[in-house]
Each structure stands twice: as C-alpha cells, then as structure tokens.
Enzyme design. Structure first.
Site, PDB file in Angstrom:
ATOM      1  CG  ASP A 119      -5.979  -3.138  -4.353  1.00  0.00           C
ATOM      2  OD1 ASP A 119      -6.830  -2.342  -3.931  1.00  0.00           O
ATOM      3  OD2 ASP A 119      -4.677  -2.930  -4.140  1.00  0.00           O
ATOM      4  CB  SER A 174      -0.976  -0.070   1.068  1.00  0.00           C
ATOM      5  OG  SER A 174      -1.897   0.384   1.051  1.00  0.00           O
ATOM      6  CG  HIS A 185      -5.162  -3.272  -0.812  1.00  0.00           C
ATOM      7  ND1 HIS A 185      -4.427  -2.269  -1.594  1.00  0.00           N
ATOM      8  CD2 HIS A 185      -4.482  -2.384   0.418  1.00  0.00           C
ATOM      9  CE1 HIS A 185      -3.909  -1.459  -1.202  1.00  0.00           C
ATOM     10  NE2 HIS A 185      -3.844  -1.488   0.052  1.00  0.00           N
TER      11      HIS A 185
END
Ligand SMILES: *[C@@H]1O[C@H](CO)[C@@H](O)[C@H](O)[C@H]1NC(C)=O
Ligand SMILES: *[C@@H]1O[C@H](CO)[C@@H](O)[C@H](O)[C@H]1NC(C)=O
Ligand SMILES: *[C@@H]1O[C@H](CO)[C@@H](O)[C@H](O)[C@H]1NC(C)=O
Ligand SMILES: *[C@@H]1O[C@H](CO)[C@@H](O)[C@H](O)[C@H]1NC(C)=O
Ligand SMILES: *[C@@H]1O[C@H](CO)[C@@H](O)[C@H](O)[C@H]1NC(C)=O
Length: 487
Positions: free
Chosen positions: A430, A169, A455
């Site tokens: 994602d 991320s 994700h």
C-alpha cells in the site's frame, strides 16, 4: 487512500484533488465497503442531532448526522466498537461483516459507526459552498465523535463500557487522533493504513507503486516507463495526438499544447495503475466495486506481453480494460471538465469535500516529482496546488495550503504522536504506508507492518487465500484489544 469506508466510484475519468477517489476508484485514502454475505440484511440508518460548530459557544445551530449500529453480539460489560467514517458514504455493510463483526463476535462488543460530516448523507449545511466548507475539518470531526460518544453512553446505557475506535485510511488517522485528543472517551484504537503525517508533496506514493510492481517483475516498471516515453514522442506532433485520442479512447480530442490537459492525462493514466496497486487483492467485490480481479499481476502481464504491440499500445489496453470494467465509454482527460465538476456545490460531489481537506489540512498530493519512478514527470506539485485555487478561489494559495499542513502536524504531532493503546496496521504494498507508522512509536503505540498486503487489507473479511502474515496480523489486533480491555 480510497474511506471508512468509502468507495468513490464516481464517473468521470479525470480525477480531481488527487488524493481523492474518483474516476475508476480514485486515489483517496478511501476504504471501500466489504462484500456482504448472502442473505444478510443491513441495519437501518439512524440520525444524531449534531452541533454545527463545536468551537463557537454562541453558535447553537445543529444538523442531522447519520449513524448505524448492531447490538446483536453485545453482552453486558463488553466493549463498544466505534467505526469511524471517512471521506465517503458510511456503508452499513461494515456493521454485518468484516473486521468489526469478527471483533464484536469475539469480544461481545456493541457496534457503532458514525458517518463523517460532509460525506454520504451527513450534510451539516445547505450545500458545499466554500463558506459552508469552513465547517469541514478533522478537528470538527473529532468533536463530532466526542459529542456522539457522550450522548450514546447515556442513550444506550453504555457509560461503564470501554470504547475502542476503529478506522481505515483517513479514518485510521482519526482513530489515533481521537485517542490523542479525547483519551477519557476512547480506551484504545486500531488505526489501519493511517497516514499520520500531513505532507504537501506526497511524491513517495509513486515510489511505493514502483516497488510494489517490482515485486512481480522489475521489467513491469521498465515497460511502463517506455510507454511514457512513447506518449511523450506522440505528443510532439498533431498526428500523434490523434493516435492518443483513438488508442486511449479520449472523450474529446487532445490538445497537446494545453499543459493542464496533458498533466491531467498523465495523472489519470498513472491513476489506473495506482488504483490497482492500492487495492491489490482486497476483498471488496460488493456494492459496486468492480474489477477486483484486476491485480498487479494483470497490469504486469499486459505491460510485459510482447505480442500485444508497442509499449504505449499495451498501456492503452490496460486503460481500455479499466474503462470497460468501470462501464465507461471514454476517458475524460480535460482539466476544465474536472474543475467544473469539482466546483459544483451540490451534495453529490464527494470529491469536492476531500479536495477541500487536502487544500486546508493534509496536502497528500500524489505528484510525479520523485525522480525514480516510471510514470513520467508531467504532473508536478503545482498541478495540484493550482487545483485548490481553481476550485475554491484565489485565497487558497500554496502558502495557505502549507500553513494548513503545518497546523495539522502541530495539532496532532505527526510522527511525534503521543498515544497509548493504539495499533497501526499497514500493508507493505500500500503506497499510503509511506506516511504511516511502520515501526513502533513507543511500547503503547505499536506498528504492524504486513508483508505483501494492500490498503486496509486487515479490515476486510477473511478469505481462504489470505497470506499467513495477514491472518497473524488479525490475531495480533484481537490479542492487543483483549489486553487493553484488562487495563
Ligand atoms: C437538536 O438540538 C437542538 C438544541 O438542543 C434543538 O433545538 C433541536 O430541536 C434538535 N433538533 C432535532 C431535530 O431534534
Ligand atoms: C439559538 O441562538 C439564537 C440567537 O442567539 C436564539 O435566538 C435561539 O433561541 C437559540 N436557539 C436555541 C434552540 O437555543
Ligand atoms: C448484526 O450482524 C449480524 C451478523 O452479520 C446480522 O446477522 C444481524 O442481522 C445484524 N443486526 C442488525 C441489527 O443489523
Ligand atoms: C499476450 O497477449 C496475447 C494476445 O492478446 C495473448 O494471446 C497471450 O495469452 C498473452 N500472453 C500472456 C503471457 O499473457
Ligand atoms: C515478504 O514476502 C515475500 C514474498 O512472499 C518474500 O520473498 C519476502 O522475503 C518477505 N519479506 C519479509 C521481510 O518477510
């Protein structure tokens, strides 16, 4: 992107800053911690004496930054695997399980994890006032990593070892940028689900949500779009407002004339579905992450079940299910209470720090501005840019946000990122892959686009139900690192 891993599971139904994980899990880039194997004990927290301002030579102020380590798998000559913290507390669980440990075992690596300044327990300043937040930026965070790496090389006797950065991320972006800015300190990087282009209006987010729902059934999008049509009709008259109060379990009565509250309500309801999609089937059932059994299939089963009532009633059932799982009695939809919470300078408010980073560096606002998505058009860009001013003050205009974003892309290059020995895994489900690297940038900066995963899926512990392409992606990452270590 909900951190390295962060789980912001906070409280209130409303979500501030959008990019951030709040409410029932939120929508930041955050990566929640992996499940902990039974009987595993966690490594103790450690503290590193860090510089407050890396860019002011005469400022000698310092603070204590938290980190974790696990040297159990290390054999002399092995690499150092540095897990980068992000917009939430660093979880020591990553030092005893999941991808870092799998890699450390195979590579005889030394595991380190550094918490990001301004998150978790890493407090550089007395509080998170706007003046103090001036020390929060990705550039300062990268310099923290550099200072930490230099010091640990000496302190732990790891000067001759090769360092590999890992992050998922926003920390995935940091991993790639660390390699870009400090190539002499870090030999390679795995930049998972990393948004590498800063962008003000992240309207593609809801388009990917739409596409991900369509992998189950296009009828699911049709049903959500009809639920929004119902809601808009209910908003026309007071009688409808009270139906919304009751069915959607609002904490305070809806004022259908307050456009901020209406925007926030629609945004929070879209967030219900966004969260499920972003984390679909991620293996993160531990440490407070509840409701991992709620998947895209669950959403579509509810939305497409004719026997459950009209479309908005089904949408309300989904909302109730998520409130129950989060242990919340009601949905706090008011803009004023969200802003009030975000204005609090006390350290408990993680979302405030991430909102600040979106207002000054990244944007990433998950707006309703894309034409072809089923979530209505009630939360446009201005709803988000306005939050920067309402929370941090009138100086934080859209113009300021825009120039901050431009500066970020100038600093790191956006898609012109020039790096080698970096791999970019992304999941096709994602929504964050829309700002990530999904085709190779060069022979040294390769994409790994994983069909069907959400994700940061490759960072979680392997599980028997993992799809073949995810298993293969993990093997490819290991093989790439092994190759880098020979270079
Ligand atoms: C941190 O480093 C500074 C500067 O080297 C030093 O003055 C200070 O005492 C250190 N603080 C701690 C807690 O070690
Ligand atoms: C930090 O800077 C101040 C002001 O220049 C000085 O008085 C102080 O001695 C410095 N402290 C350290 C630990 O270097
Ligand atoms: C390192 O991880 C292993 C595997 O999970 C665990 O058994 C060990 O206790 C950990 N070591 C430390 C210092 O936490
Ligand atoms: C639809 O909802 C009804 C009533 O809640 C439930 O009994 C039924 O199992 C659901 N059907 C599907 C296909 O989920
Ligand atoms: C991705 O997976 C789906 C379902 O598993 C499959 O139908 C589709 O063909 C796959 N796409 C690619 C590009 O492999």
């Amino acid at each position: 992107m909900k951190g390295v891993l962060l789980v912001l599971l906070v409280v209130a139904g409303s979500r501030g800053g959008q990019a951030l994980g709040r409410g029932k899990g939120g929508r930041s880039t955050q990566l929640p911690p992996p499940p902990l194997p039974e009987g595993e004990h966690l490594p103790p927290e450690r503290w590193f004496n860090q510089t407050l301002d890396h860019f002011a030579p005469t400022d000698n102020r310092t603070w204590q930054q938290r980190y974790f380590l696990n040297a159990t798998f290390y054999k002399p000559g092995g690499p150092v695997l540095l897990l980068i913290g992000g917009e939430g507390p660093a979880s020591p669980a990553w030092m005893v399980t999941a991808q870092p440990v799998q890699l450390a075992k195979k590579l005889h690596g030394y595991l380190l994890q550094l918490e990001h300044r301004f998150y978790g327990k890493s407090h550089p300043t007395k509080d998170a006032s706007v003046e103090n937040l001036a020390y929060l930026s990705s550039e300062q965070a990268l310099a923290d990593l550099a200072t930490f790496t230099q010091a640990m090389k000496q302190h732990l006797g790891l000067t001759a070892n090769k360092w590999i950065a890992l992050g998922g991320s926003y920390p995935g972006s940091l991993a790639a940028w660390y390699r870009l800015k400090y190539p002499h300190l870090v030999h390679g990087a795995v930049a998972t689900s990393a948004p590498i282009l800063a962008q003000l209006n992240f309207k593609e987010y809801l388009e990917v949500v739409r596409d991900s729902l369509a992998t189950v059934d296009e009828g699911c999008n049709v049903a959500i779009s009809r639920a929004h049509r119902d809601l808009r009709n209910l908003l026309q008259e007071r009688k409808g407002w009270s139906i919304i109060n009751k069915e959607f379990r609002l904490c305070t009565p809806l004022d259908g004339h307050n456009r901020f509250d209406v925007a926030n309500l629609f945004s929070v309801l879209a967030g219900n579905v966004e969260d499920v999609v972003q984390y679909n089937r991620d293996n993160r059932a531990f440490e407070g992450v509840k409701g991992t059994d709620i998947t895209i299939d669950t959403v579509c089963e509810i939305m497409m079940n004719d026997t459950m009532g009209s479309y908005y009633i089904r949408y309300a059932s989904l909302n109730s299910l998520l409130l129950d799982v989060a242990g919340e009695k009601c949905l706090d939809h008011t803009y004023s209470s969200m802003v009030k919470e975000l204005k609090s300078v006390a350290w408990k408010e993680q979302c405030r720090a991430w909102l600040y980073q979106t207002c000054t560096e990244f944007g990433f606002y998950q707006t309703s501005d894309a034409l072809h998505q089923p979530f209505g058009y009630e939360f446009p860009l201005q709803f988000f840019t306005g939050q920067c001013q309402d929370v941090f003050g009138s100086r934080f205009t859209e113009k300021v946000i825009r120039s901050g974003i431009q500066r970020t892309n100038t600093l790191y290059g956006g898609y012109d990122l020039k790096v080698t020995r970096v791999v970019f895994p992304n999941g096709a489900i994602d929504p964050w892959h829309a700002l990530g690297v999904t085709t190779d940038l060069s022979s040294g900066a390769t994409a790994l686009f994983i069909n069907g995963t959400a994700h940061c899926a490759n960072m979680y512990p392997a599980s028997p139900g993992d799809p073949t392409q995810l298993i293969q992606a993990r093997e490819q990452i290991l093989a790439l690192i092994q190759q880098w270590l020979k270079e």
